[in-house]
Design a protein around this motif. Sequence first.
Motif, mmCIF file in Angstrom:
data_model
loop_
_atom_site.group_PDB
_atom_site.id
_atom_site.type_symbol
_atom_site.label_atom_id
_atom_site.label_comp_id
_atom_site.label_asym_id
_atom_site.label_seq_id
_atom_site.Cartn_x
_atom_site.Cartn_y
_atom_site.Cartn_z
ATOM 1 N N PRO A 188 -1.399 -0.019 -5.233
ATOM 2 C CA PRO A 188 -0.301 -0.953 -4.993
ATOM 3 C C PRO A 188 -0.682 -2.103 -4.072
ATOM 4 N N HIS A 189 0.151 -3.128 -4.098
ATOM 5 C CA HIS A 189 0.031 -4.240 -3.157
ATOM 6 C C HIS A 189 1.384 -4.831 -2.777
ATOM 7 N N TYR A 190 2.302 -4.940 -3.738
ATOM 8 C CA TYR A 190 3.533 -5.696 -3.520
ATOM 9 C C TYR A 190 4.670 -4.858 -2.963
ATOM 10 N N GLY A 191 4.610 -3.548 -3.122
ATOM 11 C CA GLY A 191 5.626 -2.687 -2.553
ATOM 12 C C GLY A 191 6.999 -2.948 -3.129
ATOM 13 N N MET A 192 7.951 -3.153 -2.253
ATOM 14 C CA MET A 192 9.332 -3.414 -2.631
ATOM 15 C C MET A 192 9.825 -4.674 -1.933
ATOM 16 N N PRO A 193 10.927 -5.274 -2.405
ATOM 17 C CA PRO A 193 11.428 -6.493 -1.758
ATOM 18 C C PRO A 193 11.700 -6.249 -0.274
ATOM 19 N N PRO A 194 11.300 -7.155 0.599
ATOM 20 C CA PRO A 194 11.489 -6.960 2.043
ATOM 21 C C PRO A 194 12.935 -6.685 2.445
#
Length: 371
Positions: A188-194
């Motif tokens: 992964p890199h982007y994860g979830m929306p902050p």
Amino acid sequence: MSRKLLVDIHTHLYLPRYAQLLRARSQIPRITTLNGEERLVILAGEASTGRPVGPSYWDRNEKLRFMDTHGIDVSIVSPANPWLDFLPPAPAAQACEELNSDLEEYCATSPQLEGTRFKRLYGMAYLPVVPGAEVDAVCRSVESLGKLPHIKGVILGTQGLGQGLDDPVLLPMWETLARAGLVVFLHPHYGMPPSVWGAQENGHVLPLALGFPFETTTAVARLILTGLLDKLPTLKLLLAHSGGALPVLSSRLASCIAHDPVASSRPQHDARYYLGRMWYDAVAYGPEELAFVASTVGRAGRYAGNGKEPETRGTERLLWGTDHPFFPPLKGEAMWMSVTENLDAVKNAPGWSEVEKEGVRGGNAVDLFGL
């Protein structure tokens, strides 16, 4: 294999050429200097601080020193996120070719492990899988890796060409990877929306501890729903962070698929079956968690639907790793917790035999990567 090996399959690097690329940037991702110290900024929430970055990220001697300190015999290094996601297609393709050549040299000129046939270092390569790229260019890049004997796999993020890894356009890439027999390390890199993490300042704890594993979980569930693993039974998928939440949610996923008229006809098997078709790093940090992953993976055979695939222990699908050079030692400590805790997890996994533990520590990696 007569000698017992400790093999690290989740260990990253930023090659010097890649670090220079990041230093030349003014936007995330970048390497910048704050208060006289180089800082790596790859997540939106780190924009004002970043994390300290230094020779352990790109210096091969530092990698080997880390390995020697912790008794690691062989490392299969992979480029760390965000790979080439931030580049347009043409520059990404050129950078990919140059960086993979650098990676081959990095590994090929590493020392031989004394008394064995093994090099100390092998690699998993970049692919130019970036938004706007043509899948034919990606396939050519995969095929070119056959000329690099110390490259044993590739590392992929989850965004694909902009529509995720389940994008039908990517099927030729998956077919080419399966034919090549390369391990595909999904990371992964982007994860979830902050916004999901709320207003309270918690550093990078929630994005890394939860966002990264959830990203992997979602990406793999989407691949299962496409039927990709039915089309390509020889595809070798290795999942970061012990598969994220997929093991604990696999039965819920299977139930939801079975009850959904849109999705139920796509996979040929119960969703739980596919967990036994993939491999997992043993970066779970706890023996109970690691044992749960193994037992969940091992039961997959009962969901094949043909009555022929037996259940296994699941340990044959786990491979040890450290996530070096991230999570360095805490103040006053010499050893890396990511090493000691993940080794202890294997050592203390309830019910595992010594043969199984040795497989997770090294033998499974030798087999999967064909070392």
